[in-house]
Design a protein around this motif. Sequence first.
Motif, PDB file in Angstrom:
ATOM      1  N   LEU A  25     -13.122   6.208   9.848  1.00  6.05           N
ATOM      2  CA  LEU A  25     -13.028   7.344   8.846  1.00  6.05           C
ATOM      3  C   LEU A  25     -14.178   8.177   8.563  1.00  6.05           C
ATOM      4  N   ILE A  37       0.890  -1.144  -0.040  1.00  3.49           N
ATOM      5  CA  ILE A  37      -0.108   0.079   0.050  1.00  3.49           C
ATOM      6  C   ILE A  37       0.799   1.148   0.002  1.00  3.49           C
ATOM      7  N   LEU A  83      -9.686  -1.689  -0.248  1.00  6.11           N
ATOM      8  CA  LEU A  83      -8.187  -1.843   0.017  1.00  6.11           C
ATOM      9  C   LEU A  83      -7.994  -1.093   1.583  1.00  6.11           C
ATOM     10  N   CYS A  84      -8.559   0.066   1.726  1.00 11.15           N
ATOM     11  CA  CYS A  84      -8.473   0.724   3.077  1.00 11.15           C
ATOM     12  C   CYS A  84      -9.354   0.100   4.066  1.00 11.15           C
ATOM     13  N   TYR A 143       0.320   3.916  -2.801  1.00 13.32           N
ATOM     14  CA  TYR A 143      -0.478   5.204  -2.478  1.00 13.32           C
ATOM     15  C   TYR A 143       0.381   6.365  -2.097  1.00 13.32           C
ATOM     16  N   VAL A 177     -14.211  12.225   8.038  1.00  9.98           N
ATOM     17  CA  VAL A 177     -12.800  12.477   8.383  1.00  9.98           C
ATOM     18  C   VAL A 177     -12.532  13.935   7.653  1.00  9.98           C
ATOM     19  N   VAL A 223      -9.305  -2.752   4.955  1.00 10.74           N
ATOM     20  CA  VAL A 223      -8.390  -3.916   5.812  1.00 10.74           C
ATOM     21  C   VAL A 223      -8.163  -3.223   7.033  1.00 10.74           C
ATOM     22  N   CYS A 224      -7.992  -1.827   7.169  1.00  7.72           N
ATOM     23  CA  CYS A 224      -7.506  -1.131   8.361  1.00  7.72           C
ATOM     24  C   CYS A 224      -8.808  -0.175   8.839  1.00  7.72           C
ATOM     25  N   ALA A 249      -7.026  13.108  15.269  1.00  5.38           N
ATOM     26  CA  ALA A 249      -7.771  13.436  16.537  1.00  5.38           C
ATOM     27  C   ALA A 249      -8.932  12.531  16.950  1.00  5.38           C
ATOM     28  N   ASN A 286      -3.906   5.991  18.861  1.00  2.00           N
ATOM     29  CA  ASN A 286      -2.366   6.227  19.189  1.00  2.00           C
ATOM     30  C   ASN A 286      -1.676   6.459  18.022  1.00  2.00           C
ATOM     31  N   TYR A 287      -1.759   7.788  17.449  1.00  2.00           N
ATOM     32  CA  TYR A 287      -1.092   8.218  16.047  1.00  2.00           C
ATOM     33  C   TYR A 287       0.210   8.289  16.073  1.00  2.00           C
TER      34      TYR A 287
HETATM   35  C1  HEC Z   1      -2.369  -1.531   6.646  1.00  2.00           C
HETATM   36  C2  HEC Z   1      -3.550  -0.595   7.192  1.00  2.00           C
HETATM   37  C3  HEC Z   1      -4.064   0.551   6.669  1.00  2.00           C
HETATM   38  C4  HEC Z   1      -4.543   0.696   5.615  1.00  2.00           C
HETATM   39  C5  HEC Z   1      -4.760  -0.453   4.558  1.00  2.00           C
HETATM   40  C6  HEC Z   1      -4.932   1.938   5.290  1.00  2.00           C
HETATM   41  N1  HEC Z   1      -4.919   2.768   6.449  1.00  2.00           N
HETATM   42 FE1  HEC Z   1      -5.013   4.805   6.613  1.00  2.00          FE
HETATM   43  N2  HEC Z   1      -4.138   4.558   8.693  1.00  2.00           N
HETATM   44  C7  HEC Z   1      -3.709   3.543   9.013  1.00  2.00           C
HETATM   45  C8  HEC Z   1      -3.132   4.053  10.353  1.00  2.00           C
HETATM   46  C9  HEC Z   1      -2.405   2.900  11.356  1.00  2.00           C
HETATM   47  C10 HEC Z   1      -3.296   5.287  10.334  1.00  2.00           C
HETATM   48  C11 HEC Z   1      -2.983   6.304  11.656  1.00  2.00           C
HETATM   49  C12 HEC Z   1      -1.580   6.674  11.095  1.00  2.00           C
HETATM   50  C13 HEC Z   1      -0.764   7.531  12.136  1.00  2.00           C
HETATM   51  O1  HEC Z   1      -0.822   7.356  13.231  1.00  2.00           O
HETATM   52  O2  HEC Z   1       0.257   8.148  11.678  1.00  2.00           O
HETATM   53  C14 HEC Z   1      -4.219   5.728   9.331  1.00  2.00           C
HETATM   54  C15 HEC Z   1      -4.623   7.073   9.310  1.00  2.00           C
HETATM   55  C16 HEC Z   1      -5.376   7.284   8.118  1.00  2.00           C
HETATM   56  C17 HEC Z   1      -6.037   8.659   8.006  1.00  2.00           C
HETATM   57  C18 HEC Z   1      -5.928   9.815   8.947  1.00  2.00           C
HETATM   58  C19 HEC Z   1      -7.053   9.887   9.924  1.00  2.00           C
HETATM   59  C20 HEC Z   1      -7.119  10.693  11.274  1.00  2.00           C
HETATM   60  O3  HEC Z   1      -7.724  10.463  11.992  1.00  2.00           O
HETATM   61  O4  HEC Z   1      -6.388  11.621  10.976  1.00  2.00           O
HETATM   62  C21 HEC Z   1      -6.723   8.852   6.877  1.00  2.00           C
HETATM   63  C22 HEC Z   1      -7.526   9.890   6.107  1.00  2.00           C
HETATM   64  C23 HEC Z   1      -6.566   7.343   6.373  1.00  2.00           C
HETATM   65  N3  HEC Z   1      -5.588   6.529   7.065  1.00  2.00           N
HETATM   66  C24 HEC Z   1      -7.099   6.963   4.998  1.00  2.00           C
HETATM   67  C25 HEC Z   1      -6.712   5.817   4.332  1.00  2.00           C
HETATM   68  C26 HEC Z   1      -7.298   5.605   3.248  1.00  2.00           C
HETATM   69  C27 HEC Z   1      -8.033   6.441   2.218  1.00  2.00           C
HETATM   70  C28 HEC Z   1      -6.749   4.315   2.688  1.00  2.00           C
HETATM   71  C29 HEC Z   1      -6.979   3.411   1.428  1.00  2.00           C
HETATM   72  C30 HEC Z   1      -6.622   3.950   0.282  1.00  2.00           C
HETATM   73  C31 HEC Z   1      -6.166   3.548   4.082  1.00  2.00           C
HETATM   74  N4  HEC Z   1      -6.049   4.666   5.026  1.00  2.00           N
HETATM   75  C32 HEC Z   1      -5.508   2.659   4.074  1.00  2.00           C
HETATM   76  C33 HEC Z   1      -3.621   2.032   8.613  1.00  2.00           C
HETATM   77  C34 HEC Z   1      -4.287   2.080   7.409  1.00  2.00           C
END
Ligand code: HEC
Length: 136
Positions: free
Chosen positions: A101, A27, A82-83, A31, A104, A85-86, A111, A116-117
């Motif tokens: 999300l 990912i 894909l997103c 991305y 968001v 997944v998490c 926030a 735990n960012y």
């Molecule tokens: C492997 C797991 C995983 C996948 C897959 C993933 N994310 Fe995340 N995402 C996270 C994690 C962990 C965080 C927190 C990151 C940090 O603390 O820096 C996060 C944070 C974010 C945030 C910020 C949220 C906030 O509260 O500020 C956004 C927006 C986001 N992801 C969008 C996406 C999108 C859109 C996709 C798909 C294209 C995606 N993520 C795929 C694990 C994932």
Amino acid sequence: MKYYYLNKIAMAVLVALLLFFGARTLINIAYEEHEPEKPGFEVAGDEKAHGGAEKPAGGGGSEIIAALQTADPAQGEKDVALCKVCHSFDKGGPTMIGPNLYGVVGHKIAAHEGVNYTAALKGKEGDWTFENLAPG
Ligand code: HEC
């Protein structure tokens, strides 16, 4: 017999780690754009002359807003598969590996309660907008 059982557990842990880090790496490759927040040095000259798209201050802008007007929600559903997944996307959904999300856009960066960012995200000021969420 006992060792066989331990092997199974060890294998399960290894496979889980492999899937987690493997998916994350894929990912990231697909991305992530590694642009420093602040360039180490200013490049003199006109970016447009090198074929780079002009980026208004604030990271993006009108292009994404224009694109939203013709966006296809069904395609969006597919794109976030894909997103999921998490992340959960429904209102009040659970925090998984990443935060829920729902809503968001307009929400303060890093926030979501109980998450735990990383320092990288915690260090960001302001709210999520269509512009700063848009890739590129
Ligand atoms: C492997 C797991 C995983 C996948 C897959 C993933 N994310 Fe995340 N995402 C996270 C994690 C962990 C965080 C927190 C990151 C940090 O603390 O820096 C996060 C944070 C974010 C945030 C910020 C949220 C906030 O509260 O500020 C956004 C927006 C986001 N992801 C969008 C996406 C999108 C859109 C996709 C798909 C294209 C995606 N993520 C795929 C694990 C994932």
